[in-house]
Enzyme design. Structure first.
Site, PDB file in Angstrom:
ATOM      1  N   TYR A 117       8.984  -0.026  -4.387  1.00 32.60           N
ATOM      2  CA  TYR A 117       8.203   0.113  -3.163  1.00 32.60           C
ATOM      3  C   TYR A 117       8.104  -1.272  -2.535  1.00 32.60           C
ATOM      4  O   TYR A 117       7.308  -2.100  -2.960  1.00 32.60           O
ATOM      5  CB  TYR A 117       6.824   0.693  -3.470  1.00 32.60           C
ATOM      6  CG  TYR A 117       5.922   0.840  -2.265  1.00 32.60           C
ATOM      7  CD1 TYR A 117       6.437   1.158  -1.008  1.00 32.60           C
ATOM      8  CD2 TYR A 117       4.546   0.655  -2.373  1.00 32.60           C
ATOM      9  CE1 TYR A 117       5.624   1.294   0.094  1.00 32.60           C
ATOM     10  CE2 TYR A 117       3.705   0.803  -1.271  1.00 32.60           C
ATOM     11  CZ  TYR A 117       4.258   1.114  -0.042  1.00 32.60           C
ATOM     12  OH  TYR A 117       3.439   1.240   1.063  1.00 32.60           O
ATOM     13  N   ASP A 157      11.213   3.002  -0.766  1.00 35.47           N
ATOM     14  CA  ASP A 157      10.829   2.690   0.599  1.00 35.47           C
ATOM     15  C   ASP A 157      11.076   1.206   0.827  1.00 35.47           C
ATOM     16  O   ASP A 157      10.322   0.359   0.359  1.00 35.47           O
ATOM     17  CB  ASP A 157       9.347   3.053   0.786  1.00 35.47           C
ATOM     18  CG  ASP A 157       8.812   2.724   2.168  1.00 35.47           C
ATOM     19  OD1 ASP A 157       9.589   2.207   2.994  1.00 35.47           O
ATOM     20  OD2 ASP A 157       7.626   2.964   2.409  1.00 35.47           O
ATOM     21  N   HIS A 254       6.505  10.430   4.842  1.00 32.66           N
ATOM     22  CA  HIS A 254       7.911  10.262   4.469  1.00 32.66           C
ATOM     23  C   HIS A 254       8.441  11.594   3.928  1.00 32.66           C
ATOM     24  O   HIS A 254       7.675  12.423   3.428  1.00 32.66           O
ATOM     25  CB  HIS A 254       8.073   9.233   3.343  1.00 32.66           C
ATOM     26  CG  HIS A 254       7.692   7.835   3.705  1.00 32.66           C
ATOM     27  ND1 HIS A 254       8.618   6.822   3.848  1.00 32.66           N
ATOM     28  CD2 HIS A 254       6.480   7.267   3.916  1.00 32.66           C
ATOM     29  CE1 HIS A 254       7.989   5.692   4.132  1.00 32.66           C
ATOM     30  NE2 HIS A 254       6.688   5.936   4.172  1.00 32.66           N
TER      31      HIS A 254
END
Length: 265
Positions: A117, A157, A254
């Site tokens: 992340y 991400d 998302h």
């Protein structure tokens, strides 16, 4: 052939998504039963071992791994796997970054997968600088791993859209964190180091996004950004059989991205 189906998904809070319908008639708890991924990597879990509901850590048929941030209700990554990895590493980028719970590395006989992340740089100049330092530290790590002969997959991400095709309104966002030249240049460096954006190996389509702003209800108009990726190195490339974006799966701002791979047995 031994096949793997991999999913990566920023869930924007695992407790929040757990009670939502992610597919018609399918709650998050049943998502693993329905889709049957071999590995599911989650980002922005926002829980620790004390606050995550136990039923999310004990889903039948899956091993579960969690790397939380020290700060409560913030960041964090998790991984579900149908096969127990040979080893699991939490963090590994240095104290400055590891306190935020942004990385799990799992090694399997066929490959190494890194669930990441990456920081968001939009809050302040300081956070943008932190994001860029994280980028550099991570790239240094994967270059060393690749040079050592590991087959590498990293997913998550990335918080940056790479090229104008990867967001709906590139001109309007050139000076917005997530599409600034200095952020996009880092993805160029990843590719120059021998890594591939797996989705673009299979598709050059426009309008393929993985994140939409909640506040403006951008998903209904598909005004989005593609900021979630599976990257692979050269040693992994010949085993990849597909990559996709699951825009049909709801529950977060998302949607999941996917990768499939096959290995001779």
């Amino acid at each position: 052939m031994k096949e793997y189906r991999l999913f990566s998904w920023n869930v924007n809070g695992i407790r929040a998504v757990s009670g939502k319908e992610v597919l018609p008639g399918v709650l998050f708890h049943d998502f693993l039963k329905t889709e049957k991924p071999d590995i599911l990597c989650l980002q922005e879990t926002k829980v620790d071992s004390h606050t995550i509901p136990s039923d999310l850590t004990r889903i039948p048929g899956y091993f579960f791994y969690l790397n939380p941030a020290e700060r409560k209700g913030y960041s964090g990554v998790a991984m579900y796997s149908r096969t127990e990895p040979e080893s699991v590493e939490y963090g590994g980028l240095g104290k400055e970054f590891d306190t935020e719970g942004r990385l799990i590395t799992a090694r399997f006989p066929e490959f190494t997968i890194m669930n990441v992340y990456f920081p968001n740089g939009g809050a302040s100049d300081e956070r943008l600088a932190f994001k860029l330092r994280f980028y550099d530290s991570f790239l240094e790590k994967i270059i060393k791993m690749s040079a050592a002969g590991e087959r590498i997959i990293f997913c998550g991400d990335v918080n940056t859209a790479h090229t104008p095709i990867d967001l709906a309104r590139p001109k309007e966002n050139e000076q917005v964190s997530g599409f600034m030249p200095i952020e996009r240049e880092w993805i160029d460096r990843v590719i120059q180091a021998g890594f591939f954006d797996s989705f673009r190996l299979f598709s050059q389509e426009k309008d393929q996004y993985s994140w939409w702003d909640y506040k403006t209800r951008a998903r209904t108009r598909n005004v989005g950004w593609r900021i979630d990726y599976f990257f692979i190195n050269e040693a992994m490339k010949s085993f990849i059989t597909g990559a996709g974006i699951r825009q049909d799966i709801m529950g977060s701002d998302h949607c999941p991205v996917t990768l499939t791979a096959a290995f001779p047995e």
